[in-house]
Design a protein around this motif. Structure first.
Motif, PDB file in Angstrom:
ATOM      1  N   PRO A  51       0.707  -1.196   0.111  1.00 44.74           N
ATOM      2  CA  PRO A  51      -0.070   0.198  -0.058  1.00 44.74           C
ATOM      3  C   PRO A  51       0.772   1.312   0.071  1.00 44.74           C
ATOM      4  CG  PRO A  51       0.033  -0.980   2.174  1.00 44.74           C
ATOM      5  CD  PRO A  51       0.739  -1.923   1.312  1.00 44.74           C
ATOM      6  N   THR A  52       0.229   2.330  -0.669  1.00 43.07           N
ATOM      7  CA  THR A  52       0.978   3.542  -0.327  1.00 43.07           C
ATOM      8  C   THR A  52       0.268   4.391   0.428  1.00 43.07           C
ATOM      9  OG1 THR A  52      -0.545   4.413  -2.080  1.00 43.07           O
ATOM     10  CG2 THR A  52       1.584   3.726  -3.017  1.00 43.07           C
ATOM     11  N   HIS A  53      -0.963   3.967   0.679  1.00 46.69           N
ATOM     12  CA  HIS A  53      -1.869   4.672   1.765  1.00 46.69           C
ATOM     13  C   HIS A  53      -2.621   3.826   2.781  1.00 46.69           C
ATOM     14  CE1 HIS A  53      -1.165   7.900  -0.961  1.00 46.69           C
ATOM     15  NE2 HIS A  53      -1.264   8.741  -0.129  1.00 46.69           N
ATOM     16  N   VAL A  54      -2.881   4.055   4.037  1.00 46.15           N
ATOM     17  CA  VAL A  54      -3.458   3.156   4.694  1.00 46.15           C
ATOM     18  C   VAL A  54      -4.879   3.717   5.572  1.00 46.15           C
ATOM     19  CG1 VAL A  54      -3.630   1.330   6.726  1.00 46.15           C
ATOM     20  CG2 VAL A  54      -1.641   1.488   4.922  1.00 46.15           C
ATOM     21  N   ILE A  55      -5.670   3.165   5.560  1.00 48.11           N
ATOM     22  CA  ILE A  55      -7.033   3.560   6.384  1.00 48.11           C
ATOM     23  C   ILE A  55      -7.153   2.503   7.251  1.00 48.11           C
ATOM     24  CG2 ILE A  55      -9.567   4.101   6.820  1.00 48.11           C
ATOM     25  CD1 ILE A  55      -9.545   5.237   4.023  1.00 48.11           C
ATOM     26  N   HIS A  56      -6.794   2.910   8.547  1.00 48.36           N
ATOM     27  CA  HIS A  56      -6.851   1.744   9.671  1.00 48.36           C
ATOM     28  C   HIS A  56      -7.940   1.819  10.556  1.00 48.36           C
ATOM     29  CE1 HIS A  56      -5.330  -0.685  12.909  1.00 48.36           C
ATOM     30  NE2 HIS A  56      -4.929   0.235  13.694  1.00 48.36           N
ATOM     31  N   LEU A  57      -8.730   0.672  10.189  1.00 50.02           N
ATOM     32  CA  LEU A  57     -10.041   0.555  11.038  1.00 50.02           C
ATOM     33  C   LEU A  57      -9.890  -0.653  11.931  1.00 50.02           C
ATOM     34  CD1 LEU A  57     -12.382   1.080   8.115  1.00 50.02           C
ATOM     35  CD2 LEU A  57     -11.597   2.939   9.742  1.00 50.02           C
ATOM     36  N   ALA A  58      -8.908  -1.550  11.574  1.00 47.84           N
ATOM     37  CA  ALA A  58      -9.010  -2.649  12.124  1.00 47.84           C
ATOM     38  C   ALA A  58      -8.910  -2.703  13.734  1.00 47.84           C
ATOM     39  CB  ALA A  58      -7.958  -3.829  11.832  1.00 47.84           C
ATOM     40  N   ALA A  59      -9.511  -3.341  14.632  1.00 54.56           N
ATOM     41  CA  ALA A  59      -9.763  -3.075  16.024  1.00 54.56           C
ATOM     42  C   ALA A  59     -10.528  -4.355  16.790  1.00 54.56           C
ATOM     43  CB  ALA A  59     -10.031  -1.912  16.363  1.00 54.56           C
ATOM     44  N   MET A  60     -10.154  -4.357  17.943  1.00 57.85           N
ATOM     45  CA  MET A  60     -11.296  -5.208  18.817  1.00 57.85           C
ATOM     46  C   MET A  60     -12.405  -4.130  19.355  1.00 57.85           C
ATOM     47  SD  MET A  60     -10.706  -7.257  22.404  1.00 57.85           S
ATOM     48  CE  MET A  60     -12.202  -7.932  23.021  1.00 57.85           C
ATOM     49  N   VAL A  61     -13.507  -4.125  18.898  1.00 62.24           N
ATOM     50  CA  VAL A  61     -14.754  -3.092  18.993  1.00 62.24           C
ATOM     51  C   VAL A  61     -15.839  -3.700  19.817  1.00 62.24           C
ATOM     52  CG1 VAL A  61     -16.022  -1.281  17.627  1.00 62.24           C
ATOM     53  CG2 VAL A  61     -13.781  -2.069  16.706  1.00 62.24           C
ATOM     54  N   GLY A  62     -16.324  -2.980  20.462  1.00 64.33           N
ATOM     55  CA  GLY A  62     -17.693  -3.410  21.191  1.00 64.33           C
ATOM     56  C   GLY A  62     -18.245  -2.449  21.941  1.00 64.33           C
ATOM     57  N   GLY A  63     -19.481  -2.831  22.510  1.00 62.96           N
ATOM     58  CA  GLY A  63     -20.312  -1.970  23.036  1.00 62.96           C
ATOM     59  C   GLY A  63     -20.063  -1.759  24.731  1.00 62.96           C
ATOM     60  N   LEU A  64     -20.524  -0.951  25.507  1.00 68.23           N
ATOM     61  CA  LEU A  64     -20.376  -0.805  26.760  1.00 68.23           C
ATOM     62  C   LEU A  64     -20.324  -2.031  27.633  1.00 68.23           C
ATOM     63  CD1 LEU A  64     -20.510   0.963  29.472  1.00 68.23           C
ATOM     64  CD2 LEU A  64     -22.986   0.886  29.301  1.00 68.23           C
ATOM     65  N   PHE A  65     -21.106  -2.840  27.714  1.00 69.95           N
ATOM     66  CA  PHE A  65     -20.971  -4.024  28.317  1.00 69.95           C
ATOM     67  C   PHE A  65     -19.881  -4.936  27.931  1.00 69.95           C
ATOM     68  CE2 PHE A  65     -24.723  -2.950  30.763  1.00 69.95           C
ATOM     69  CZ  PHE A  65     -25.416  -2.392  29.725  1.00 69.95           C
ATOM     70  N   HIS A  66     -19.512  -5.294  26.581  1.00 69.53           N
ATOM     71  CA  HIS A  66     -18.361  -5.782  26.164  1.00 69.53           C
ATOM     72  C   HIS A  66     -17.018  -5.231  26.880  1.00 69.53           C
ATOM     73  CE1 HIS A  66     -16.030  -8.059  22.687  1.00 69.53           C
ATOM     74  NE2 HIS A  66     -16.041  -8.642  23.809  1.00 69.53           N
ATOM     75  N   ASN A  67     -16.925  -3.879  26.680  1.00 69.80           N
ATOM     76  CA  ASN A  67     -15.731  -3.231  27.149  1.00 69.80           C
ATOM     77  C   ASN A  67     -15.783  -3.596  28.704  1.00 69.80           C
ATOM     78  OD1 ASN A  67     -14.165  -1.153  25.432  1.00 69.80           O
ATOM     79  ND2 ASN A  67     -15.990  -1.559  24.408  1.00 69.80           N
ATOM     80  N   MET A  68     -16.666  -3.236  29.196  1.00 70.07           N
ATOM     81  CA  MET A  68     -16.896  -3.486  30.982  1.00 70.07           C
ATOM     82  C   MET A  68     -16.316  -4.883  31.354  1.00 70.07           C
ATOM     83  SD  MET A  68     -20.273  -1.646  31.843  1.00 70.07           S
ATOM     84  CE  MET A  68     -20.217  -2.137  33.532  1.00 70.07           C
ATOM     85  N   ALA A  69     -16.593  -6.047  30.419  1.00 71.72           N
ATOM     86  CA  ALA A  69     -16.156  -7.129  31.089  1.00 71.72           C
ATOM     87  C   ALA A  69     -14.802  -7.539  30.439  1.00 71.72           C
ATOM     88  CB  ALA A  69     -17.210  -8.197  30.236  1.00 71.72           C
ATOM     89  N   HIS A  70     -14.320  -6.697  29.420  1.00 70.65           N
ATOM     90  CA  HIS A  70     -12.881  -7.251  28.932  1.00 70.65           C
ATOM     91  C   HIS A  70     -11.716  -6.159  28.603  1.00 70.65           C
ATOM     92  CE1 HIS A  70     -14.307 -11.453  27.931  1.00 70.65           C
ATOM     93  NE2 HIS A  70     -15.680 -10.660  27.689  1.00 70.65           N
ATOM     94  N   ASN A  71     -11.623  -5.176  29.725  1.00 69.15           N
ATOM     95  CA  ASN A  71     -10.879  -4.167  29.489  1.00 69.15           C
ATOM     96  C   ASN A  71      -9.622  -4.482  29.037  1.00 69.15           C
ATOM     97  OD1 ASN A  71     -11.844  -1.248  29.685  1.00 69.15           O
ATOM     98  ND2 ASN A  71     -12.867  -2.239  31.412  1.00 69.15           N
ATOM     99  N   LEU A  72      -8.898  -5.448  29.888  1.00 70.04           N
ATOM    100  CA  LEU A  72      -7.304  -5.899  29.341  1.00 70.04           C
ATOM    101  C   LEU A  72      -7.384  -6.254  27.880  1.00 70.04           C
ATOM    102  CD1 LEU A  72      -4.438  -6.465  30.334  1.00 70.04           C
ATOM    103  CD2 LEU A  72      -5.373  -8.687  30.899  1.00 70.04           C
ATOM    104  N   ASP A  73      -8.298  -7.217  27.481  1.00 73.16           N
ATOM    105  CA  ASP A  73      -8.415  -7.706  26.057  1.00 73.16           C
ATOM    106  C   ASP A  73      -8.373  -6.488  25.173  1.00 73.16           C
ATOM    107  OD1 ASP A  73     -10.361 -10.506  26.946  1.00 73.16           O
ATOM    108  OD2 ASP A  73      -8.335 -10.233  27.085  1.00 73.16           O
ATOM    109  N   PHE A  74      -9.046  -5.682  25.645  1.00 74.22           N
ATOM    110  CA  PHE A  74      -9.377  -4.221  24.557  1.00 74.22           C
ATOM    111  C   PHE A  74      -8.209  -3.712  24.491  1.00 74.22           C
ATOM    112  CE2 PHE A  74     -13.608  -3.767  22.676  1.00 74.22           C
ATOM    113  CZ  PHE A  74     -14.592  -4.688  23.544  1.00 74.22           C
TER     114      PHE A  74
END
Ligand code: NAP
Ligand code: GFB
Length: 318
Positions: free
Chosen positions: A59-82
């Motif tokens: 690539p000459t350019h990158v749009i970087h969207l990849a992530a572990m993404v989730g809502g409030l409850f997923h984040n609350m339960a897995h902060n270290l993983d995020f």
């Protein structure tokens, strides 16, 4: 963007990535080759797999969207993983971009990463002014470090790697898995099921009082493409609807109920967490660059997404 460009979109199979695909397929931009990848193309939390992906696509350019993404409850339960997953993905993508001579990278932060104790409206200068909300500290610190790393690539190597800060996003191809989902896809899933099964009510978690700015994924996609082509700064830019477009969770639930023509009741489970009460962000910087940009009205975007949901129910991410 001038002569031929090879634009790699990491996270290209997700909610935002699919919205960018939607526009690129219709625009067919001259001199630009767009490559959309998902986790089946390689695990970006692995340095070697990341290098292989970049060696393959050059690539000459990158749009970087990849992530572990989730809502409030997923984040609350897995902060270290995020925290860990996103730190690994972000450093791999940014440093491999540097190693491969990528000219520009646009990464994604989020309005939920700002300091918990803050004045309103929030603006781009406030990212690091204090600790984030406890519910998603892992995701927040990982995202903030993108901005810190971008500064490093600029100061040490003169590179213009930058980032955008979207508010809450929704639209076609969202993640409708109830354990991981953000509020809008979660409520769409619940209302759709309640209608199919003739249930008398739908459970909305929390009080319904928190306030959110929601941007339609197809509007955000246009703004991210603009950021790649035109935005000149390394410092982040908030990509959000206006403060005046903020709605309550209850408002969002009613809009979804109406779009599905569901006649049952909304029942609020006040024992469940509300999360941040508000994260009202200013889009003044965006308005300075694009004073005439038109956002899709919230209820219209909800109706479009519900139409897509009904048409594609068999294939949604659940
Ligand atoms: P999404 O729908 O969950 O999609 C995530 C994307 O990342 C998918 O393409 C996924 O691939 C890919 N991915 C995840 N882990 C990976 C890994 N280890 N290796 C390679 N690819 C991986 O997310 P989204 O909502 O589109 O979010 C896109 C960006 O916007 C993210 O950086 C997010 O933080 C940011 N953002 C989102 C919101 C929101 O409300 N959704 C708000 C603000 C900012 P698969 O499809 O193969 O799993
Ligand atoms: O989109 P959401 O999960 O995350 O919204 P945040 C949570 C709000 O919606 C809370 C209410 O007030 C919930 O009580 N809600 C009601 C529900 N029903 C539901 C439901 O069925 N599912 C969910 N998920 N919520 C996230 C951050 O915050 O914002 C992430 O934690 C990310 O890191 C995302 O940045 C954009 O908007 O509260």
């Amino acid at each position: 963007m001038g002569d031929s460009k090879r634009i790699l979109v990491t996270g290209g199979t997700g909610l935002v990535g699919r919205a960018i695909q939607y526009h690129v397929e219709r625009e067919k931009p001259e001199g630009e080759t767009w490559i959309f990848i998902g986790s089946k193309d390689g695990n970006l939390s692995d340095r070697e797999q990341t290098r292989e992906i970049f060696a393959k696509h050059q690539p000459t350019h990158v749009i970087h969207l990849a992530a572990m993404v989730g809502g409030l409850f997923h984040n609350m339960a897995h902060n270290l993983d995020f925290l860990r997953t996103n730190l690994l993905i972000n450093d791999n993508v940014l440093h491999t971009s540097y190693e491969r001579g990528v000219k520009k990278v646009v990464s994604c932060l989020s309005t939920c990463i700002f300091p918990d104790k803050t004045t309103y409206p929030i603006d781009e200068t406030m990212v690091h002014n204090g600790p984030p909300n406890d519910t998603n500290f892992g995701y927040s610190y990982a995202k903030r470090l993108i901005d810190v790393q971008n500064r490093g690539y600029h100061e040490q190597y003169g590179l213009s790697y930058t980032s955008v800060i979207p508010c809450n996003v929704f639209g076609p191809y969202d993640n409708f898995n109830l354990e991981h989902a953000h509020v809008i896809p979660a409520l769409m899933r619940k209302v759709h099921a309640a209608k199919l099964e003739n249930k008398p009510n739908v459970q909305v978690l929390g009080t319904g009082k928190p306030l959110r700015q929601f941007i339609y994924s197809r509007d955000l996609a246009k703004l991210i493409i603009w950021t790649l082509r035109e935005y000149p700064e390394v410092k982040p830019i908030i990509l959000s609807v206006g403060e005046e477009d903020e709605v309550s969770i209850k408002d969002a639930a009613v809009a979804i109920k109406t779009a599905f023509s569901y006649e049952g009741d909304l029942v609020f489970d006040t024992s469940a967490a509300d999360g941040q009460f508000k994260k009202t962000a200013s889009n003044a910087k965006l308005r300075n660059y694009l004073p005439d940009f038109k956002f899709t009205p919230f209820s219209e975007a909800i109706r479009e997404t519900v139409h897509w949901y009904n048409e594609n129910y068999e294939h949604i991410r659940k």
